[in-house]
Design an enzyme around this catalytic site. Structure first.
Site, PDB file in Angstrom:
ATOM      1  N   LYS B  90      22.203 -16.167  23.615  1.00 36.31           N
ATOM      2  CA  LYS B  90      21.349 -15.521  22.609  1.00 36.31           C
ATOM      3  C   LYS B  90      20.633 -16.522  21.710  1.00 36.31           C
ATOM      4  O   LYS B  90      19.532 -16.258  21.226  1.00 36.31           O
ATOM      5  CB  LYS B  90      22.179 -14.557  21.761  1.00 36.31           C
ATOM      6  CG  LYS B  90      22.681 -13.328  22.523  1.00 36.31           C
ATOM      7  CD  LYS B  90      21.565 -12.370  22.900  1.00 36.31           C
ATOM      8  CE  LYS B  90      22.082 -11.076  23.510  1.00 36.31           C
ATOM      9  NZ  LYS B  90      20.975 -10.244  24.036  1.00 36.31           N
ATOM     10  N   GLU B 112      19.202  -6.298  15.449  1.00 32.53           N
ATOM     11  CA  GLU B 112      20.215  -5.389  15.937  1.00 32.53           C
ATOM     12  C   GLU B 112      21.259  -6.214  16.677  1.00 32.53           C
ATOM     13  O   GLU B 112      20.962  -7.319  17.144  1.00 32.53           O
ATOM     14  CB  GLU B 112      19.599  -4.377  16.904  1.00 32.53           C
ATOM     15  CG  GLU B 112      19.450  -4.850  18.372  1.00 32.53           C
ATOM     16  CD  GLU B 112      18.474  -6.008  18.585  1.00 32.53           C
ATOM     17  OE1 GLU B 112      17.684  -6.300  17.665  1.00 32.53           O
ATOM     18  OE2 GLU B 112      18.517  -6.621  19.674  1.00 32.53           O
ATOM     19  N   SER B 379      26.987 -15.963  30.713  1.00 34.04           N
ATOM     20  CA  SER B 379      26.091 -15.860  29.562  1.00 34.04           C
ATOM     21  C   SER B 379      26.783 -16.013  28.213  1.00 34.04           C
ATOM     22  O   SER B 379      26.146 -16.350  27.231  1.00 34.04           O
ATOM     23  CB  SER B 379      25.364 -14.513  29.605  1.00 34.04           C
ATOM     24  OG  SER B 379      26.302 -13.453  29.675  1.00 34.04           O
TER      25      SER B 379
END
Lengths: 265, 413
Positions: B90, B112, B379
């Site tokens: 991210k 969010e 990830s």
């Protein structure tokens, strides 16, 4: 867009203006708290001074709505609201009061129903058109075509941050009126109507908009009076939904009458 | 046109910008600034510097031979986005957007978050750049990811539990849009995945495509050839598009996105948007959506908060329809099995999100066989999931797990 005849919504607003007052456009969601009561409430709203009805289609993800309308939409969905109920509501309301009814809807329910099919059913029920808060004219080719074919009104929104070019697009693409968003924000009752609304209405008129109504944050007769001093009409939503939630159909009638008193200078 | 050259706003029939007029000027401003930044060598240099000195890029690849024994003996290579600062991919997107926000002169970030990884990354960037930060998180998710809530607060962010709708990621996105409409002059909505209105799907992908660009080079160096398959988990789809993108025009490389199958497709409790959804409009874009016949968004279900979303990025919708990528569901149980297997065979604790890709890789390995090379995007790391996984396997409060990796293998077959 060569429409010359006045549509129902145009005429209703023009009639109010001819009486030297602004138009009151009142919002209530279909199916809240249940379908029958929502129909009675819309009739009471019309009988107590609304010149145009704005019937909300409850949707699971209403990004332009504040807590009051969100809660009502969720409650309607929970109670089993179906999209087809909107046509039932429009038909019954139009049989009881001679006030034009626009449907306010987020776009996905219309897409899933079928844009043409939705337009046909709405027209057959006696509805006047759509207010579409989450699509802009440049993303709405299918709806523009369907509304041209059926003669339905299409009300697009404009905002204080819209460029002049986009205001012209909203003015050219809308029919019925252009919805001027008074403030940068979502629906809800506010203490003051943003001064930005006055500037936006003036800019829209310069952009060629014939009829401009202001919405978002208007909840009292006093605020309606202020807004119709410079706009053709005032749009009220949360205050009416609030009244319905707290005081039922009678509550809606009382608030509608108080708002309507504000339409006269 | 090469598949890699798609720049939006449309991806085939998908994408676009279905948004209130109140946000159009802000989106136009963002698009223009992003286009300007792309042409500015100083922007690229600053992003590269942050990636090298803050995120820790390039992230390494790790071959996982003991795990691979349970995957038909294929070579399994992990792209280690879990080793990035803040613990997931991210941060790639967050730093890119934060640099843009600084160029725009805005001072507040909102975002969010589902699992909390994007919220943590955004709170981190806000701290680094001296910006205010508000994170919207579904109330359900604040409970299952309490550790990440605390991390965000420690980093100085305000965390707002969202109590509307299904109280998960989709409702947090609604709330972030509402905040943005009201505060766009000072505030940037740092959207965390490759969905939303243009330019987000393109821009967020561009900030993540470094994953695949590095991995393609690294796999070539290690094995002398391209992988046979690339596997990633798909919720909104940001890590998947990040690793897929470099391979889009390598026709011999199969691309697999693994969606949250929850309790199983038949149960109806899942988040498998691309396998089970239908085209619609959600959160400003046309894409596949889990919705009922009336177009009302349905609630998704997954053990993984980060994949628990009833929409998906429009570029994935397009890749699905043209057949370039395949999207398959992985159940909660399959993901948790793969989670434990990686812990025990390789000493790596994966995020439950990424465990969906690992479970998919096990199936792929068995299908493709011993000579195959499979690249898996790991990830995120699983530290945030210790409580969920501990409860799932019954190892909290002194209980003991008695199953061995061999049991886990049985559970897979």
């Amino acid at each position: 867009m060569t429409e010359v005849a006045l549509t129902h919504v145009d005429s209703a607003i023009a009639r109010a203006n001819a009486e030297r007052r602004g138009a009151l456009i009142g919002y209530l969601p279909v199916g809240f708290p249940d379908l029958a009561t929502s129909i009675d409430a819309a009739v009471a709203l019309a009988e107590n001074g609304a010149d145009v009805l704005e019937l909300g289609l409850p949707y699971s993800d209403p990004v332009m709505d504040g807590p009051v309308i969100q809660a009502a939409a969720q409650s309607a969905l929970h109670a089993g609201f179906r999209v087809r109920d909107v046509f039932t509501a429009v038909r019954e309301i139009r049989a009881r009061v001679d006030v034009p009814a626009l449907v306010m809807t987020y776009w996905n329910p219309v897409v899933q129903f079928g844009v043409d099919r939705f337009a046909d059913e709405l027209a057959a029920a006696g509805g006047s058109g759509l207010i579409t808060p989450d699509i802009t004219p440049d993303s709405a080719a299918e709806w523009v075509a369907a509304s041209e074919r059926t003669g339905l009104d299409r009300v697009f929104l404009s905002a204080p941050t819209s460029s002049d070019a986009r205001l012209r697009m909203a003015a050219d693409s809308s029919r019925g009126f252009v919805y001027a968003v008074s403030t940068m924000g979502i629906t809800g009752e506010r203490t003051d109507v943003d001064a930005a609304a006055r500037t936006l209405v003036a800019r829209l008129r310069n952009a060629g908009a014939a009829t401009v109504c202001v919405g978002i944050g208007i909840s009292t007769g006093e605020q309606v009076r202020e807004v119709v001093g410079y706009a053709d009409g005032a749009i009220v939503g949360s205050a009416l939904v609030h009244a319905l939630a707290d005081g039922g159909v009678r509550g809606v009638a009382e608030v509608a009458a108080a708002l309507s008193a504000g339409t006269r200078a | 046109m090469a598949l890699r050259d798609q720049i939006g706003p449309d991806f085939g029939d998908y994408g676009g910008r279905y948004m209130p007029e109140s946000l159009i000027a802000t989106l136009d401003e963002l698009s223009a600034e992003y286009e300007a930044a792309k042409q500015d060598p100083a922007f690229a240099a600053e992003l590269a510097r942050l990636q090298a000195t803050y995120t820790g890029r390039p992230s390494i690849i790790t071959e996982a031979p003991r795990f691979a024994e349970h995957a038909g003996g294929a070579r399994i290579i992990l792209k280690r986005e879990d080793l990035n600062h803040t613990g997931s991919h991210k941060i790639n997107n967050v730093l890119g957007q934060a640099l843009l926000v600084r160029r725009l002169g805005k001072t507040r970030l909102i975002a969010e978050t589902g699992a909390g990884q994007h919220g943590v990354a955004t709170a981190t960037a806000a701290a680094l750049f001296g910006m205010e930060c508000t994170i919207y998180m579904g109330e359900v998710d604040t409970k299952r990811q309490a550790l990440n809530v605390a991390r965000m607060r420690l980093l100085g962010a305000e965390v707002v539990p969202v109590k509307t709708g299904s109280r998960t990621l989709k409702d947090a996105i609604n709330e972030a849009f509402r905040d943005w409409v009201a505060n766009a002059d000072s505030t940037h909505y740092l959207l965390g995945t490759v969905n939303g209105p243009h330019p987000f799907p393109t821009m967020v992908r561009d900030f993540h495509k470094v994953i695949g660009e590095e991995a393609r080079r690294q796999v070539l160096e290690l094995t002398g050839r391209l992988p046979d398959a690339v596997a990633a988990c798909v919720g909104g789809g940001s890590n998947a598009i990040g690793i897929f993108h470099a391979f889009l025009d390598d026709a011999d490389v199969q691309l697999y996105g693994f969606e949250p199958g929850g309790h199983g497709i038949a149960s109806g409790k899942h988040g498998a948007t691309l396998s089970q959804g239908t085209p619609g409009i959600l959160h400003g874009t046309k894409t596949y959506v889990l919705q009922d016949a009336d177009g009302q968004t349905m609630e998704s279900h997954s053990i993984s908060a980060g994949l628990d979303y009833p929409g998906v990025g429009p570029e994935h919708a397009w890749l699905r329809d043209i057949g370039r990528a395949s999207y398959l569901p992985i159940t909660d149980d399959e993901a948790m099995s793969a989670f434990r297997l990686l812990c025990r065979t390789e000493g790596i604790l994966p995020a439950i999100e990424s465990s969906h890709a690992l479970a998919g890789a096990i199936d792929l390995g068995k299908k493709l066989g011993r000579d195959a090379v499979i690249l898996v995007n790991l990830s995120g790391r699983g530290d945030k999931d210790v409580e969920t996984a501990g409860a799932y396997f019954g190892v909290l409060n002194g209980e003991a797990a008695t199953e061995s990796p061999a049991d886990a293998e049985e559970a897979q077959s």
